[in-house]
Design a protein around this motif. Structure first.
Motif, short mmCIF file in Angstrom:
data_model
loop_
_atom_site.label_atom_id
_atom_site.label_comp_id
_atom_site.label_asym_id
_atom_site.label_seq_id
_atom_site.Cartn_x
_atom_site.Cartn_y
_atom_site.Cartn_z
N SER A 262 24.71 -140.90 -62.70
CA SER A 262 25.28 -142.22 -62.40
C SER A 262 24.30 -143.30 -62.81
O SER A 262 23.10 -143.17 -62.57
CB SER A 262 25.56 -142.31 -60.90
N CYS A 263 24.82 -144.36 -63.43
CA CYS A 263 23.95 -145.47 -63.84
C CYS A 263 24.29 -146.72 -63.04
O CYS A 263 23.96 -147.85 -63.44
CB CYS A 263 24.08 -145.72 -65.33
N SER A 264 24.97 -146.57 -61.91
CA SER A 264 25.35 -147.71 -61.09
C SER A 264 24.11 -148.30 -60.41
O SER A 264 23.08 -147.64 -60.29
CB SER A 264 26.35 -147.27 -60.03
N VAL A 265 24.27 -149.54 -59.95
CA VAL A 265 23.14 -150.26 -59.35
C VAL A 265 22.53 -149.48 -58.19
O VAL A 265 21.32 -149.28 -58.13
CB VAL A 265 23.63 -151.65 -58.86
N ALA A 266 23.38 -149.01 -57.29
CA ALA A 266 22.87 -148.30 -56.10
C ALA A 266 22.11 -147.04 -56.52
O ALA A 266 21.06 -146.72 -55.96
CB ALA A 266 24.01 -147.94 -55.16
N THR A 267 22.64 -146.30 -57.50
CA THR A 267 21.97 -145.06 -57.91
C THR A 267 20.62 -145.37 -58.55
O THR A 267 19.64 -144.64 -58.33
CB THR A 267 22.85 -144.26 -58.90
N GLY A 362 27.27 -139.72 -58.97
CA GLY A 362 28.16 -140.11 -60.05
C GLY A 362 29.53 -139.47 -59.89
O GLY A 362 29.63 -138.26 -59.65
N GLY A 363 30.58 -140.27 -60.01
CA GLY A 363 31.94 -139.78 -59.83
C GLY A 363 32.32 -138.78 -60.92
O GLY A 363 32.69 -137.63 -60.63
N GLU A 364 32.22 -139.19 -62.18
CA GLU A 364 32.56 -138.29 -63.28
C GLU A 364 31.58 -137.12 -63.31
O GLU A 364 31.96 -135.98 -63.56
CB GLU A 364 32.53 -139.04 -64.62
N THR A 365 30.32 -137.43 -63.06
CA THR A 365 29.30 -136.38 -63.03
C THR A 365 29.64 -135.33 -61.97
O THR A 365 29.49 -134.13 -62.20
CB THR A 365 27.92 -137.02 -62.73
N SER A 366 30.12 -135.78 -60.81
CA SER A 366 30.51 -134.86 -59.74
C SER A 366 31.62 -133.93 -60.20
O SER A 366 31.58 -132.72 -59.95
CB SER A 366 31.01 -135.63 -58.51
N GLY A 367 32.61 -134.51 -60.90
CA GLY A 367 33.72 -133.70 -61.41
C GLY A 367 33.19 -132.60 -62.33
O GLY A 367 33.59 -131.44 -62.23
N ALA A 368 32.27 -132.98 -63.21
CA ALA A 368 31.72 -132.02 -64.17
C ALA A 368 30.91 -130.93 -63.44
O ALA A 368 31.00 -129.75 -63.78
CB ALA A 368 30.85 -132.74 -65.19
N CYS A 369 30.14 -131.32 -62.43
CA CYS A 369 29.31 -130.34 -61.70
C CYS A 369 30.17 -129.36 -60.91
O CYS A 369 29.90 -128.15 -60.90
CB CYS A 369 28.33 -131.06 -60.76
N LEU A 406 28.73 -135.19 -52.94
CA LEU A 406 29.14 -135.87 -54.16
C LEU A 406 29.16 -137.37 -53.88
O LEU A 406 30.02 -137.85 -53.14
CB LEU A 406 30.52 -135.36 -54.58
N LYS A 407 28.20 -138.08 -54.46
CA LYS A 407 28.04 -139.50 -54.15
C LYS A 407 28.59 -140.33 -55.29
O LYS A 407 28.10 -140.24 -56.41
CB LYS A 407 26.56 -139.82 -53.96
N SER A 408 29.60 -141.12 -55.04
CA SER A 408 30.09 -141.96 -56.13
C SER A 408 29.10 -143.12 -56.31
O SER A 408 28.38 -143.51 -55.39
CB SER A 408 31.53 -142.40 -55.88
N GLY A 409 29.05 -143.62 -57.54
CA GLY A 409 27.99 -144.52 -58.01
C GLY A 409 27.45 -145.51 -57.00
O GLY A 409 26.26 -145.48 -56.69
#
Ligand code: ADP
Length: 425
Positions: A262-267, A362-369, A406-409
Protein backbone atom coordinates in the motif's frame (compact mmCIF):
# COMPACT_ATOMS: atom_id res chain seq x y z
CA UNK A 1 -17.97 -32.32 9.69
CA UNK A 2 -20.10 -30.75 12.44
CA UNK A 3 -23.56 -29.62 11.50
CA UNK A 4 -23.69 -25.87 11.96
CA UNK A 5 -26.62 -24.01 13.47
CA UNK A 6 -28.86 -21.95 11.21
CA UNK A 7 -27.19 -18.75 10.08
CA UNK A 8 -28.78 -15.63 11.50
CA UNK A 9 -27.53 -13.11 8.96
CA UNK A 10 -26.21 -13.93 5.49
CA UNK A 11 -24.22 -11.06 3.97
CA UNK A 12 -23.11 -10.26 0.47
CA UNK A 13 -20.39 -7.60 0.20
CA UNK A 14 -19.43 -5.95 -3.08
CA UNK A 15 -15.72 -5.79 -2.26
CA UNK A 16 -13.09 -7.51 -0.19
CA UNK A 17 -12.02 -5.03 2.48
CA UNK A 18 -15.64 -3.82 2.74
CA UNK A 19 -16.59 -7.38 3.66
CA UNK A 20 -14.06 -7.36 6.50
CA UNK A 21 -15.34 -3.99 7.68
CA UNK A 22 -18.91 -5.37 7.88
CA UNK A 23 -17.73 -8.58 9.58
CA UNK A 24 -15.85 -6.48 12.13
CA UNK A 25 -19.01 -4.54 13.05
CA UNK A 26 -21.08 -7.71 13.40
CA UNK A 27 -18.44 -9.23 15.69
CA UNK A 28 -18.36 -6.07 17.83
CA UNK A 29 -22.12 -6.36 18.24
CA UNK A 30 -21.85 -9.96 19.45
CA UNK A 31 -21.96 -12.26 16.41
CA UNK A 32 -19.46 -15.00 15.54
CA UNK A 33 -18.61 -14.27 11.93
CA UNK A 34 -16.92 -16.06 9.05
CA UNK A 35 -15.93 -14.26 5.87
CA UNK A 36 -15.63 -16.28 2.67
CA UNK A 37 -13.62 -15.29 -0.37
CA UNK A 38 -16.19 -15.59 -3.15
CA UNK A 39 -19.10 -18.04 -3.02
CA UNK A 40 -18.02 -21.31 -1.36
CA UNK A 41 -18.42 -24.59 -3.22
CA UNK A 42 -19.19 -26.60 -0.07
CA UNK A 43 -21.55 -26.08 2.88
CA UNK A 44 -20.28 -24.11 5.87
CA UNK A 45 -18.50 -26.52 8.22
CA UNK A 46 -18.09 -24.28 11.27
CA UNK A 47 -20.30 -22.53 13.81
CA UNK A 48 -21.17 -18.93 12.93
CA UNK A 49 -24.01 -16.47 13.48
CA UNK A 50 -23.25 -14.63 10.26
CA UNK A 51 -21.29 -15.26 7.09
CA UNK A 52 -20.06 -12.46 4.85
CA UNK A 53 -19.50 -13.57 1.27
CA UNK A 54 -16.90 -11.22 -0.22
CA UNK A 55 -17.44 -10.52 -3.92
CA UNK A 56 -15.60 -8.10 -6.18
CA UNK A 57 -18.75 -6.81 -7.85
CA UNK A 58 -18.72 -3.07 -7.23
CA UNK A 59 -17.66 -1.94 -10.69
CA UNK A 60 -18.16 -4.99 -12.91
CA UNK A 61 -21.05 -4.98 -15.45
CA UNK A 62 -24.43 -4.96 -13.64
CA UNK A 63 -25.60 -8.29 -15.08
CA UNK A 64 -22.45 -10.00 -13.77
CA UNK A 65 -22.86 -8.36 -10.35
CA UNK A 66 -26.44 -9.65 -10.24
CA UNK A 67 -25.43 -13.18 -11.26
CA UNK A 68 -22.69 -13.34 -8.59
CA UNK A 69 -24.94 -11.84 -5.91
CA UNK A 70 -27.75 -14.31 -6.66
CA UNK A 71 -25.24 -17.14 -6.53
CA UNK A 72 -24.14 -15.90 -3.08
CA UNK A 73 -27.79 -15.58 -2.03
CA UNK A 74 -28.54 -19.20 -2.96
CA UNK A 75 -25.54 -20.43 -0.96
CA UNK A 76 -26.50 -18.32 2.07
CA UNK A 77 -30.10 -19.55 1.87
CA UNK A 78 -28.84 -23.13 1.75
CA UNK A 79 -27.03 -22.40 5.06
CA UNK A 80 -30.35 -21.29 6.55
CA UNK A 81 -29.76 -17.52 6.58
CA UNK A 82 -32.71 -15.85 8.31
CA UNK A 83 -31.96 -12.31 7.09
CA UNK A 84 -29.94 -11.07 4.11
CA UNK A 85 -27.63 -8.04 4.19
CA UNK A 86 -26.28 -6.50 0.97
CA UNK A 87 -23.23 -4.40 1.89
CA UNK A 88 -21.83 -1.59 -0.29
CA UNK A 89 -19.46 1.28 0.32
CA UNK A 90 -20.25 4.03 2.83
CA UNK A 91 -19.74 6.54 0.01
CA UNK A 92 -22.39 4.69 -2.02
CA UNK A 93 -19.85 4.01 -4.81
CA UNK A 94 -21.84 3.29 -7.95
CA UNK A 95 -22.49 4.50 -11.48
CA UNK A 96 -25.88 5.44 -13.03
CA UNK A 97 -25.95 1.81 -14.25
CA UNK A 98 -25.42 0.42 -10.74
CA UNK A 99 -24.53 -1.79 -9.19
CA UNK A 100 -26.32 -0.94 -5.92
CA UNK A 101 -29.79 -0.56 -7.49
CA UNK A 102 -29.74 -3.54 -9.87
CA UNK A 103 -28.32 -5.92 -7.24
CA UNK A 104 -30.82 -4.71 -4.61
CA UNK A 105 -33.74 -5.26 -6.98
CA UNK A 106 -32.49 -8.69 -8.06
CA UNK A 107 -32.17 -9.76 -4.42
CA UNK A 108 -35.64 -8.37 -3.60
CA UNK A 109 -37.09 -10.30 -6.54
CA UNK A 110 -35.38 -13.55 -5.53
CA UNK A 111 -36.46 -13.16 -1.89
CA UNK A 112 -40.01 -12.02 -2.68
CA UNK A 113 -39.23 -8.97 -0.56
CA UNK A 114 -41.64 -6.04 -1.04
CA UNK A 115 -39.72 -3.44 0.97
CA UNK A 116 -36.15 -2.77 1.96
CA UNK A 117 -33.95 0.06 3.18
CA UNK A 118 -30.75 1.56 1.80
CA UNK A 119 -28.40 3.53 3.99
CA UNK A 120 -24.63 3.87 3.73
CA UNK A 121 -24.49 5.79 7.04
CA UNK A 122 -21.40 4.84 9.10
CA UNK A 123 -21.06 7.57 11.73
CA UNK A 124 -17.92 5.96 13.26
CA UNK A 125 -16.27 6.69 9.94
CA UNK A 126 -17.92 10.13 9.53
CA UNK A 127 -20.42 9.03 6.88
CA UNK A 128 -23.84 10.42 7.77
CA UNK A 129 -27.16 10.75 5.94
CA UNK A 130 -29.53 13.66 6.61
CA UNK A 131 -32.71 14.39 4.61
CA UNK A 132 -31.44 11.80 2.16
CA UNK A 133 -28.18 13.68 1.56
CA UNK A 134 -24.91 11.83 2.17
CA UNK A 135 -22.11 13.63 4.00
CA UNK A 136 -18.48 12.49 4.12
CA UNK A 137 -17.01 14.25 7.12
CA UNK A 138 -18.26 17.84 7.15
CA UNK A 139 -19.05 18.10 3.45
CA UNK A 140 -21.57 16.70 1.01
CA UNK A 141 -20.50 13.61 -0.91
CA UNK A 142 -20.00 15.55 -4.15
CA UNK A 143 -17.56 17.92 -2.43
CA UNK A 144 -15.61 15.19 -0.64
CA UNK A 145 -13.28 14.17 -3.46
CA UNK A 146 -15.63 11.35 -4.45
CA UNK A 147 -16.76 13.52 -7.40
CA UNK A 148 -13.33 12.74 -8.91
CA UNK A 149 -13.26 9.00 -8.26
CA UNK A 150 -11.80 7.28 -11.35
CA UNK A 151 -14.42 4.51 -11.52
CA UNK A 152 -17.47 5.71 -9.59
CA UNK A 153 -17.56 9.53 -9.56
CA UNK A 154 -20.31 10.66 -7.15
CA UNK A 155 -21.63 14.03 -8.34
CA UNK A 156 -25.07 13.98 -6.66
CA UNK A 157 -25.24 13.77 -2.83
CA UNK A 158 -29.03 13.11 -2.84
CA UNK A 159 -29.29 9.35 -2.40
CA UNK A 160 -32.99 9.16 -3.25
CA UNK A 161 -32.19 10.57 -6.69
CA UNK A 162 -29.00 8.52 -7.07
CA UNK A 163 -30.71 5.23 -6.20
CA UNK A 164 -33.89 6.02 -8.18
CA UNK A 165 -31.75 6.45 -11.31
CA UNK A 166 -30.54 2.86 -10.84
CA UNK A 167 -33.92 1.28 -9.95
CA UNK A 168 -37.21 0.25 -11.53
CA UNK A 169 -38.89 0.20 -8.11
CA UNK A 170 -39.92 3.48 -6.46
CA UNK A 171 -37.39 4.93 -3.97
CA UNK A 172 -38.45 7.05 -0.96
CA UNK A 173 -37.06 8.47 2.27
CA UNK A 174 -37.36 7.80 5.99
CA UNK A 175 -36.04 11.06 7.31
CA UNK A 176 -34.37 12.01 10.54
CA UNK A 177 -37.56 13.28 12.24
CA UNK A 178 -38.97 9.78 11.97
CA UNK A 179 -35.77 7.94 12.87
CA UNK A 180 -35.39 10.10 16.00
CA UNK A 181 -38.77 8.82 17.27
CA UNK A 182 -37.71 5.17 17.13
CA UNK A 183 -39.16 1.84 16.13
CA UNK A 184 -42.90 2.53 16.11
CA UNK A 185 -42.55 5.72 14.06
CA UNK A 186 -40.20 4.02 11.61
CA UNK A 187 -42.62 1.11 11.18
CA UNK A 188 -45.51 3.54 10.63
CA UNK A 189 -43.50 5.43 8.03
CA UNK A 190 -42.66 2.16 6.25
CA UNK A 191 -46.39 1.31 6.12
CA UNK A 192 -47.16 4.75 4.63
CA UNK A 193 -44.37 4.48 2.06
CA UNK A 194 -45.53 1.00 1.07
CA UNK A 195 -49.07 2.30 0.57
CA UNK A 196 -47.61 4.98 -1.71
CA UNK A 197 -45.91 2.31 -3.80
CA UNK A 198 -42.40 2.94 -2.47
CA UNK A 199 -40.32 -0.25 -2.30
CA UNK A 200 -36.89 1.00 -1.21
CA UNK A 201 -36.26 3.75 1.37
CA UNK A 202 -33.10 5.70 2.02
CA UNK A 203 -32.88 6.08 5.81
CA UNK A 204 -31.27 9.03 7.59
CA UNK A 205 -28.73 8.39 10.35
CA UNK A 206 -26.29 10.90 11.80
CA UNK A 207 -25.15 8.90 14.82
CA UNK A 208 -24.81 5.36 16.11
CA UNK A 209 -27.86 6.13 18.29
CA UNK A 210 -29.88 6.59 15.08
CA UNK A 211 -28.66 3.23 13.79
CA UNK A 212 -29.56 1.56 17.08
CA UNK A 213 -33.05 3.13 16.97
CA UNK A 214 -33.44 1.83 13.42
CA UNK A 215 -32.40 -1.74 14.26
CA UNK A 216 -35.58 -3.03 15.93
CA UNK A 217 -37.70 -1.79 13.01
CA UNK A 218 -35.68 -4.01 10.67
CA UNK A 219 -36.19 -7.25 12.59
CA UNK A 220 -38.64 -8.74 10.10
CA UNK A 221 -37.12 -7.34 6.90
CA UNK A 222 -35.93 -10.19 4.65
CA UNK A 223 -33.30 -7.97 3.04
CA UNK A 224 -31.35 -5.04 4.46
CA UNK A 225 -29.05 -3.04 2.17
CA UNK A 226 -26.49 -0.73 3.76
CA UNK A 227 -22.88 0.20 4.39
CA UNK A 228 -21.32 -1.51 7.39
CA UNK A 229 -22.92 0.87 9.93
CA UNK A 230 -26.38 -0.71 10.23
CA UNK A 231 -24.67 -3.97 11.25
CA UNK A 232 -24.10 -2.65 14.77
CA UNK A 233 -27.87 -2.68 15.31
CA UNK A 234 -28.93 -6.08 13.96
CA UNK A 235 -27.42 -8.71 16.30
CA UNK A 236 -29.65 -7.44 19.15
CA UNK A 237 -32.69 -8.51 17.08
CA UNK A 238 -31.42 -12.08 17.48
CA UNK A 239 -30.98 -11.70 21.23
CA UNK A 240 -27.21 -11.17 21.00
CA UNK A 241 -25.22 -8.63 23.01
CA UNK A 242 -21.59 -7.55 22.60
CA UNK A 243 -19.25 -10.15 24.10
CA UNK A 244 -15.54 -10.93 23.88
CA UNK A 245 -16.43 -14.50 22.96
CA UNK A 246 -17.71 -13.43 19.54
CA UNK A 247 -14.17 -12.36 18.65
CA UNK A 248 -12.47 -15.47 20.06
CA UNK A 249 -9.75 -16.91 17.81
CA UNK A 250 -7.36 -19.81 18.43
CA UNK A 251 -4.25 -18.83 20.46
CA UNK A 252 -1.57 -17.17 18.34
CA UNK A 253 1.88 -18.71 17.91
CA UNK A 254 4.61 -18.84 15.27
CA UNK A 255 6.72 -16.17 13.60
CA UNK A 256 5.55 -12.63 12.84
CA UNK A 257 5.82 -10.60 9.63
CA UNK A 258 4.35 -7.60 7.82
CA UNK A 259 4.07 -7.24 4.04
CA UNK A 260 2.96 -3.94 2.57
CA UNK A 261 2.05 -3.03 -1.00
CA UNK A 262 0.00 0.00 0.00
CA UNK A 263 1.26 3.49 -0.85
CA UNK A 264 -1.48 5.36 1.02
CA UNK A 265 -0.63 8.15 3.45
CA UNK A 266 -1.40 6.11 6.57
CA UNK A 267 0.67 3.14 5.37
CA UNK A 268 3.68 5.35 4.60
CA UNK A 269 3.54 6.56 8.22
CA UNK A 270 3.23 2.99 9.50
CA UNK A 271 6.25 1.80 7.50
CA UNK A 272 8.29 4.75 8.76
CA UNK A 273 7.22 4.08 12.35
CA UNK A 274 8.26 0.41 12.08
CA UNK A 275 11.70 1.34 10.63
CA UNK A 276 12.26 4.04 13.24
CA UNK A 277 11.49 1.55 16.00
CA UNK A 278 14.69 -0.26 14.90
CA UNK A 279 13.05 -3.39 13.55
CA UNK A 280 14.29 -5.09 10.34
CA UNK A 281 12.64 -3.79 7.15
CA UNK A 282 13.38 -4.49 3.49
CA UNK A 283 12.22 -2.31 0.59
CA UNK A 284 11.21 -3.97 -2.68
CA UNK A 285 12.29 -2.15 -5.83
CA UNK A 286 9.70 -2.52 -8.63
CA UNK A 287 12.37 -1.77 -11.27
CA UNK A 288 14.37 -4.79 -10.16
CA UNK A 289 11.26 -6.97 -10.48
CA UNK A 290 10.73 -5.56 -13.98
CA UNK A 291 14.39 -6.33 -14.82
CA UNK A 292 13.71 -9.99 -14.08
CA UNK A 293 15.62 -10.24 -10.76
CA UNK A 294 14.29 -12.87 -8.34
CA UNK A 295 13.20 -10.30 -5.77
CA UNK A 296 10.99 -12.82 -4.01
CA UNK A 297 13.87 -15.25 -3.35
CA UNK A 298 16.13 -12.38 -2.22
CA UNK A 299 13.50 -11.12 0.21
CA UNK A 300 12.92 -14.56 1.69
CA UNK A 301 16.65 -15.15 2.08
CA UNK A 302 16.93 -11.76 3.82
CA UNK A 303 14.05 -12.65 6.16
CA UNK A 304 15.19 -16.16 6.99
CA UNK A 305 17.77 -15.44 9.72
CA UNK A 306 16.11 -12.28 11.08
CA UNK A 307 12.61 -13.54 11.56
CA UNK A 308 13.39 -15.80 14.50
CA UNK A 309 14.12 -12.68 16.59
CA UNK A 310 10.88 -10.75 16.00
CA UNK A 311 8.66 -9.29 13.30
CA UNK A 312 10.13 -8.24 9.93
CA UNK A 313 8.64 -5.90 7.34
CA UNK A 314 8.91 -6.29 3.57
CA UNK A 315 7.41 -3.38 1.67
CA UNK A 316 7.04 -1.68 -1.70
CA UNK A 317 5.39 1.28 0.01
CA UNK A 318 6.68 4.55 -1.42
CA UNK A 319 5.85 8.26 -1.47
CA UNK A 320 3.60 9.55 -4.31
CA UNK A 321 6.47 10.99 -6.39
CA UNK A 322 8.35 7.66 -6.37
CA UNK A 323 5.18 5.75 -7.25
CA UNK A 324 4.48 8.14 -10.16
CA UNK A 325 8.01 7.69 -11.45
CA UNK A 326 7.71 3.87 -11.36
CA UNK A 327 4.29 4.05 -13.01
CA UNK A 328 5.75 6.33 -15.70
CA UNK A 329 8.44 3.76 -16.46
CA UNK A 330 6.39 0.57 -16.20
CA UNK A 331 2.75 1.64 -16.70
CA UNK A 332 0.21 1.96 -13.86
CA UNK A 333 -1.43 -1.45 -14.19
CA UNK A 334 1.76 -3.27 -15.07
CA UNK A 335 3.57 -1.85 -12.03
CA UNK A 336 0.63 -2.61 -9.74
CA UNK A 337 0.20 -6.18 -10.93
CA UNK A 338 3.92 -6.96 -10.77
CA UNK A 339 4.32 -5.62 -7.25
CA UNK A 340 1.15 -7.37 -6.05
CA UNK A 341 2.34 -10.70 -7.46
CA UNK A 342 5.78 -10.36 -5.87
CA UNK A 343 4.45 -9.37 -2.45
CA UNK A 344 1.88 -12.16 -2.56
CA UNK A 345 4.67 -14.63 -3.41
CA UNK A 346 6.70 -13.30 -0.50
CA UNK A 347 3.71 -13.66 1.85
CA UNK A 348 3.33 -17.29 0.79
CA UNK A 349 7.06 -17.89 1.24
CA UNK A 350 7.03 -16.30 4.70
CA UNK A 351 4.21 -18.58 5.80
CA UNK A 352 6.16 -21.56 4.43
CA UNK A 353 9.08 -20.35 6.62
CA UNK A 354 6.84 -20.55 9.67
CA UNK A 355 5.11 -17.17 9.85
CA UNK A 356 1.76 -17.65 11.57
CA UNK A 357 0.98 -14.00 12.38
CA UNK A 358 0.86 -11.98 9.17
CA UNK A 359 -0.08 -8.33 8.68
CA UNK A 360 -0.91 -7.33 5.09
CA UNK A 361 -1.28 -3.66 4.12
CA UNK A 362 -3.21 -2.63 1.01
CA UNK A 363 -6.64 -3.56 -0.34
CA UNK A 364 -5.54 -4.98 -3.70
CA UNK A 365 -2.40 -6.36 -2.07
CA UNK A 366 -4.60 -8.19 0.47
CA UNK A 367 -6.61 -9.77 -2.35
CA UNK A 368 -3.41 -11.00 -3.99
CA UNK A 369 -1.99 -12.38 -0.71
CA UNK A 370 -5.18 -14.21 0.22
CA UNK A 371 -5.19 -15.75 -3.24
CA UNK A 372 -1.52 -16.79 -3.02
CA UNK A 373 -2.19 -18.35 0.38
CA UNK A 374 -5.24 -20.15 -1.11
CA UNK A 375 -7.39 -18.89 1.77
CA UNK A 376 -11.08 -19.64 1.19
CA UNK A 377 -12.54 -18.43 4.45
CA UNK A 378 -11.52 -16.51 7.57
CA UNK A 379 -12.90 -16.36 11.07
CA UNK A 380 -13.14 -12.75 12.23
CA UNK A 381 -11.59 -11.82 15.57
CA UNK A 382 -11.01 -8.69 17.61
CA UNK A 383 -10.53 -5.23 16.18
CA UNK A 384 -7.02 -3.76 16.09
CA UNK A 385 -8.19 -0.38 14.78
CA UNK A 386 -11.61 0.63 13.37
CA UNK A 387 -12.39 -1.56 10.36
CA UNK A 388 -9.35 -3.84 10.82
CA UNK A 389 -9.77 -7.09 12.79
CA UNK A 390 -7.40 -10.02 13.25
CA UNK A 391 -8.64 -13.08 11.41
CA UNK A 392 -7.80 -16.78 11.49
CA UNK A 393 -7.66 -18.82 8.31
CA UNK A 394 -6.60 -22.19 7.00
CA UNK A 395 -4.11 -22.34 4.13
CA UNK A 396 -2.30 -25.23 2.44
CA UNK A 397 0.87 -23.36 3.51
CA UNK A 398 -0.26 -23.48 7.17
CA UNK A 399 -2.39 -26.58 7.69
CA UNK A 400 -3.15 -25.69 11.33
CA UNK A 401 -4.11 -22.18 10.27
CA UNK A 402 -2.58 -18.75 10.61
CA UNK A 403 -3.55 -15.36 12.00
CA UNK A 404 -3.84 -12.71 9.32
CA UNK A 405 -5.00 -9.12 9.25
CA UNK A 406 -5.82 -7.22 6.08
CA UNK A 407 -5.43 -3.46 6.45
CA UNK A 408 -6.84 -1.27 3.73
CA UNK A 409 -4.61 1.67 2.82
CA UNK A 410 -5.81 4.53 4.94
CA UNK A 411 -6.80 2.60 8.06
CA UNK A 412 -4.81 2.29 11.25
CA UNK A 413 -2.68 4.46 13.56
CA UNK A 414 1.04 5.03 12.81
CA UNK A 415 2.10 2.24 15.21
CA UNK A 416 -0.30 -0.27 13.61
CA UNK A 417 2.43 -2.72 12.50
CA UNK A 418 3.71 -3.25 16.02
CA UNK A 419 0.43 -2.70 17.83
CA UNK A 420 -1.17 -5.49 15.82
CA UNK A 421 1.14 -8.16 17.31
CA UNK A 422 0.69 -6.81 20.84
CA UNK A 423 -3.09 -6.94 20.39
CA UNK A 424 -2.87 -10.58 19.33
CA UNK A 425 -0.65 -11.58 22.25
P1 ADP B 1 -4.33 0.74 -0.81
O1 ADP B 1 -5.27 -0.04 0.06
O2 ADP B 1 -3.42 1.65 -0.05
O3 ADP B 1 -5.03 1.41 -1.98
P2 ADP B 1 -3.61 -1.37 -2.63
O4 ADP B 1 -2.84 -2.61 -2.34
O5 ADP B 1 -5.08 -1.52 -2.85
O6 ADP B 1 -3.31 -0.35 -1.45
O7 ADP B 1 -3.05 -0.64 -3.90
C1 ADP B 1 -1.71 -0.25 -4.05
C2 ADP B 1 -1.28 -0.58 -5.48
O8 ADP B 1 -0.02 0.06 -5.72
C3 ADP B 1 -1.07 -2.06 -5.71
O9 ADP B 1 -1.50 -2.42 -7.01
C4 ADP B 1 0.44 -2.20 -5.59
O10 ADP B 1 0.97 -3.32 -6.28
C5 ADP B 1 0.92 -0.91 -6.20
N1 ADP B 1 2.25 -0.52 -5.73
C6 ADP B 1 2.77 -0.78 -4.53
N2 ADP B 1 4.00 -0.25 -4.40
C7 ADP B 1 4.26 0.38 -5.55
C8 ADP B 1 5.37 1.15 -6.01
N3 ADP B 1 6.44 1.34 -5.26
N4 ADP B 1 5.29 1.66 -7.26
C9 ADP B 1 4.20 1.47 -8.01
N5 ADP B 1 3.12 0.77 -7.64
C10 ADP B 1 3.15 0.23 -6.41
Amino acid sequence: MSSPARLKIGCIADDFTGATDLANNLVRAGMRVVQTIGVPQAPLDTEADAVVVALKSRTIPANEAIAQSLDALRWLQAQGAQQLYFKYCSTFDSTPAGNIGPVTEALMGALGCDFTIATPAFPDNKRTVFKGYLFAGDVLLNESGMQNHPLTPMTDPNLVRVLQAQCQRKVGLIDHNVVAQGEAAIRARIATLKAEGVRIAIVDAVSNADLLRMGPALSDMALVTAGSGVAIALPANFGLQPTDQAAALPAASGLQAVVSGSCSVATNQQVLHFIQSGRPALAIDPLRIAAGQDVRAEALAWAQDKIAHGPVLIYSTAEPAAVKSIQGQLGVEQAGAMVEETIAGIARGLVELGVRQLVVAGGETSGACVQALEIEQMRIGGQIDPGVPWCHAASPAAPQGLHITLKSGNFGTPDFFTKAFTALA
